[in-house]
Motif scaffolding. Structure first.
Motif, PDB file in Angstrom:
ATOM      1  N   ALA A 259       0.814  -1.213   0.000  1.00 31.32           N
ATOM      2  CA  ALA A 259       0.000   0.000   0.000  1.00 31.32           C
ATOM      3  C   ALA A 259       0.847   1.263   0.000  1.00 31.32           C
ATOM      4  O   ALA A 259       0.497   2.256  -0.646  1.00 31.32           O
ATOM      5  CB  ALA A 259      -0.929  -0.008   1.221  1.00 31.32           C
TER       6      ALA A 259
ATOM      7  N   TYR B  87     -11.278   0.161  -2.240  1.00 30.09           N
ATOM      8  CA  TYR B  87     -10.433   1.063  -1.459  1.00 30.09           C
ATOM      9  C   TYR B  87     -10.711   2.509  -1.826  1.00 30.09           C
ATOM     10  O   TYR B  87     -10.736   3.387  -0.961  1.00 30.09           O
ATOM     11  CB  TYR B  87      -8.963   0.730  -1.696  1.00 30.09           C
TER      12      TYR B  87
ATOM     13  N   GLU C  81      -4.136  -1.658  -4.223  1.00 34.61           N
ATOM     14  CA  GLU C  81      -4.785  -0.949  -3.126  1.00 34.61           C
ATOM     15  C   GLU C  81      -5.906  -1.789  -2.509  1.00 34.61           C
ATOM     16  O   GLU C  81      -6.017  -1.881  -1.278  1.00 34.61           O
ATOM     17  CB  GLU C  81      -5.343   0.380  -3.636  1.00 34.61           C
TER      18      GLU C  81
ATOM     19  N   ALA D 176      -4.378  -4.866  -0.592  1.00 36.55           N
ATOM     20  CA  ALA D 176      -3.701  -4.434   0.632  1.00 36.55           C
ATOM     21  C   ALA D 176      -4.727  -4.002   1.679  1.00 36.55           C
ATOM     22  O   ALA D 176      -4.614  -4.323   2.875  1.00 36.55           O
ATOM     23  CB  ALA D 176      -2.729  -3.296   0.325  1.00 36.55           C
TER      24      ALA D 176
END
Length: 750
Positions: A186, A264, A206, A209
């Motif tokens: 990330a 995310y 993203e 993670a």
């Protein structure tokens, strides 16, 4: 090398220069394309099959996933082949050597760089286990990654693909991903993919993670998306068809796609703007791809006419692109159901760059401006190649600065002590902060630094003392021959910042001074050989007979007046044969006064030996002295610090003899000849002023020899005075007075 990297971006390969990646250096043309990829896969499979990486993932499956990911973003078969070879190298005894022989030098270099980079990353992760105080290791790791990328930009895609494949494996196998690895993904890899505009890699890095670092939040957002998925997808499809038909009917041909928002990104927007899920504007999103830039604005105008635009939700990234090169028009409109829809409008080229970033313009053929196999691109294409490479590297530099901005800037973790600049061929050169074009020239090559006479920075001529900045392109203008300027060593003028460059400049001037000394010594030796009628004697042989390693070593000492030519004369004039009984040299009776040997010298423990004061060092009381027994001329008296005496005593220690100064008769004043060397500038009346000093001090001058020296600063004189003294200690007082004479630079006793 057990790397940890990750996914298979499920997108169609783009049509771009990335699909024409050239043959790696050293690879055979027949191995281009699918055949080369198949050969690399066949080479790696028996080495990797059944092997497990330290994550637990099957090594061959990992390489397969990487190759698929690289194919998904338009990577050439040669780049996909590298994914297999990098991992196969782990199971070879001499990986670089084996890969080079089988596939070429380019792949061998890539294997070396990637393996080294993985080791750096692994060490940095281990350091983090000890706490956050080790921020310096993190920043240094980013710098090393940058330098590795600059040497071979394929490393960027290989590392990103590998990390994404590892995260995908953790997700598919339902295993917990280590927190440090997820955090690194990330904090380092996703920002890198973003900087390079590789959206396919960025969003999945993203999301995965986020899934491992905050599983509860990830599941909450995923549930919200799942609950409304059917309704949302149906609504998006209706608007997509409606918008495409409307644009077509108004003379704006376009392809409209529905775009899912990744988890995310939704969570980050909710957190950053404190919004509930229903207020996230781009959960529903459309992408409009048109022919050219004017069509982008025409499409924007029509979309905002057909639908109600949301105020303050408009961004023009065409007029003002993002730092990573992303270009599009963004607007948010309300559909017929009064729900927001984000619309992105772009050209096909913008679309490819937004989706695949660096891979979409990998025009430098994965190997820099000259391409692979040493074949140089020409003309306009060569310029495009260099500019594309520099564009990518500038993003890496910006990424480094971004990372530094998030790091705690302690005394060990600062990023402002280095800068990175480009050559015209887009090679990255690391320099000390504040470095100048002269530092840059010496970093490229010592000889280029010596011949540097001018510089262009980003195409404009600049003074050589100009401090360089990150990301600039520097071109050196050099003379065909010549050397550096003494001004470069003046710190106040600011020509040099690098200690290494300063050392090179000093070494050049030292070499020039040494060359002048050697030339002077050679001239003196050659003149002596001419006088002796021995010009046929080889100088190297002469030096060897005198105990020097080569002729230049002899010339240098002679040029410094540290080795007497008398030693050479003695070698050229063989001594008379020794007496048949090999007895010691001739002994002579002392003078009738019985007050010691000639010159007031007594030979310790031996009487009636003839003594002579050596002319090479001209000893005088109270100098520390030593004796050397000669053949036929008695004992030669030298100063103990005489280089000739030390040399002869070392070669024939049995001839060294202890001596001491004897008493001088009261009815006689002792006078010892001493040589005084004076270096000075040329000026009228100088000789008169110096002789007046000796006359005033009642020192008799018995001889003067002068010569002219040529130096960089002009002509100068070297004079050798022979004066008679009764006490050498008093001579130092007189030399201080001579040193005060205008024009005199140096005075010393020889």
């Amino acid at each position: 090398m057990r790397s940890q990297l990750g996914p298979d971006g499920a997108t169609a390969p783009i049509v771009s220069l990335a699909g024409e990646l050239a043959t790696p250096p050293g690879a055979r043309p027949a191995e281009d394309g699918a055949s080369g990829l198949a050969r690399a896969r066949a080479f790696a499979e028996p080495l990797l099959a059944g092997r497990a990486l330290d994550t637990g993932e099957d090594a061959f499956d990992h390489a397969e996933g990487m190759a698929a990911l690289l194919a998904g973003i338009g990577g050439a078969p040669s780049l996909q082949a590298a994914a297999y070879l990098v991992y196969a190298a782990d199971y070879l005894q001499r990986p670089e050597e084996v890969v080079e022989k089988a596939f070429g030098a380019s792949y061998a270099s890539l294997v070396t760089l990637t393996r080294r980079l993985v080791q750096v990353q692994r060490a940095a992760r281990e350091a983090q286990v000890m706490g956050t105080a080790r921020q310096a290791e993190q920043t240094e790791r980013v710098r090393k990654m940058l330098l590795a990328f600059s040497k071979d930009l394929r490393v960027v895609l290989l590392r990103l693909a590998s990390r994404l494949q590892t995260l995908r494996w953790y997700a598919a196998s339902k295993q917990g991903c280590p927190a440090l690895l997820a955090a690194e993904s990330a904090q380092v890899f996703a920002p890198l993919a973003n900087r390079l505009g590789i959206w396919q890699f960025k969003w999945e890095l993203e999301d995965l993670a986020f899934r491992f670092l905050q599983p509860e939040e990830y599941k909450r957002i995923a549930r919200l998306l799942a609950e409304k998925r059917v309704e949302r997808e149906a609504g998006v499809e209706v608007v997509r068809k409606q918008m495409g038909a409307d644009l077509q009917s108004h003379g704006v041909p376009a392809v409209v796609y529905g775009r899912p928002k990744h988890i995310y990104s939704i969570w980050k927007k909710m957190q950053g703007k404190h919004l509930p899920f229903d207020r996230v504007m781009d959960v529903r999103a459309l992408r409009v791809v048109v022919a050219d830039v004017p069509a982008c604005y025409a499409a924007l105008s029509r979309v905002q006419e057909r639908y109600r635009a949301v105020a303050a939700e408009y961004d023009d990234y065409i007029a003002k692109p993002k730092p990573n090169g992303y270009r599009s028009l963004h607007t948010v409109v309300l559909g017929d159901d009064d729900r927001p829809i984000e619309v992105q409008i772009r050209t096909q080229a913008m679309h490819e760059h937004a989706e695949y970033g660096v891979a979409a313009h990998w025009a430098y053929k994965e190997a820099g401006a000259k391409g692979y196999a040493g074949v140089a691109a020409a003309g306009e294409f060569e310029e495009r190649v260099a500019e594309a490479r520099k564009a990518v590297l500038r993003q890496l530099l910006a990424w480094e600065r971004d990372f530094a901005g998030h790091a705690e800037q302690g005394p060990e973790g600062r990023f402002d002590d280095r800068i990175y600049v480009f050559t015209p061929q887009a090679t990255v050169i690391e320099l000390t902060a504040g470095a100048t074009p002269v530092d840059f020239a010496y970093a490229l090559h010592t000889d280029l630094g010596h011949r540097c006479r001018g510089a262009k920075v980003d195409g404009a001529m600049v003074p050589l003392s100009t401090p360089l900045a990150n990301g600039q392109t520097v071109e050196i203008i050099a003379a065909k021959e010549g050397g550096p300027s003494l001004d470069w060593l003046n710190s106040e003028l600011g020509f040099l910042r690098s200690p290494r460059a300063r050392a090179k400049v000093r070494a050049w001037f030292n070499t020039q001074a040494q060359a002048g000394t050697i030339a002077r010594g050679r001239e003196l030796v050659e003149k002596l050989l001419q006088r002796e009628g021995r010009t046929s004697l080889k100088l190297a042989e002469l030096a060897d007979q005198l105990g020097f390693k080569d002729a230049d070593a002899l010339f240098e000492l002679v040029g410094k007046d540290e080795y007497s030519l008398r030693n050479i004369e003695q070698l050229l004039r063989p001594p008379p044969p020794p007496p048949p009984d090999n007895e010691m040299p001739v002994l002579r009776r002392p003078k009738a006064d019985g007050q010691g040997a000639r010159g007031g010298v007594l030979v310790v423990g031996v009487e009636s030996l003839l003594t002579n004061l050596a002319r090479c060092c001209r000893p005088a009381p109270p100098d520390a002295i030593g004796g050397f027994v000669t053949r036929g001329k008695g004992v030669a008296i030298h100063r103990l610090d005489c280089s000739n005496f030390r040399y002869m005593a070392q070669r024939m220690p049995e001839r060294e003899i202890a001596v001491a100064w004897g008493a001088t008769p009261k009815d006689r004043v002792a006078a010892y000849p001493v040589d005084v060397s004076i270096d000075s500038a040329e000026r009228p009346g100088l000789l008169r002023d110096i002789t007046e000093v000796f006359s005033k001090e009642k020192m008799n001058v018995t001889g003067v020899h002068s010569s002219t020296l040529k130096e960089a600063s002009g002509r100068s004189l070297r004079m050798v005075f022979t004066v008679e003294v009764s006490d050498a200690a008093r001579l130092q007082q007189v030399l201080r007075q001579v040193a005060a004479v205008p024009g005199v630079r140096q005075v010393r006793r020889k």
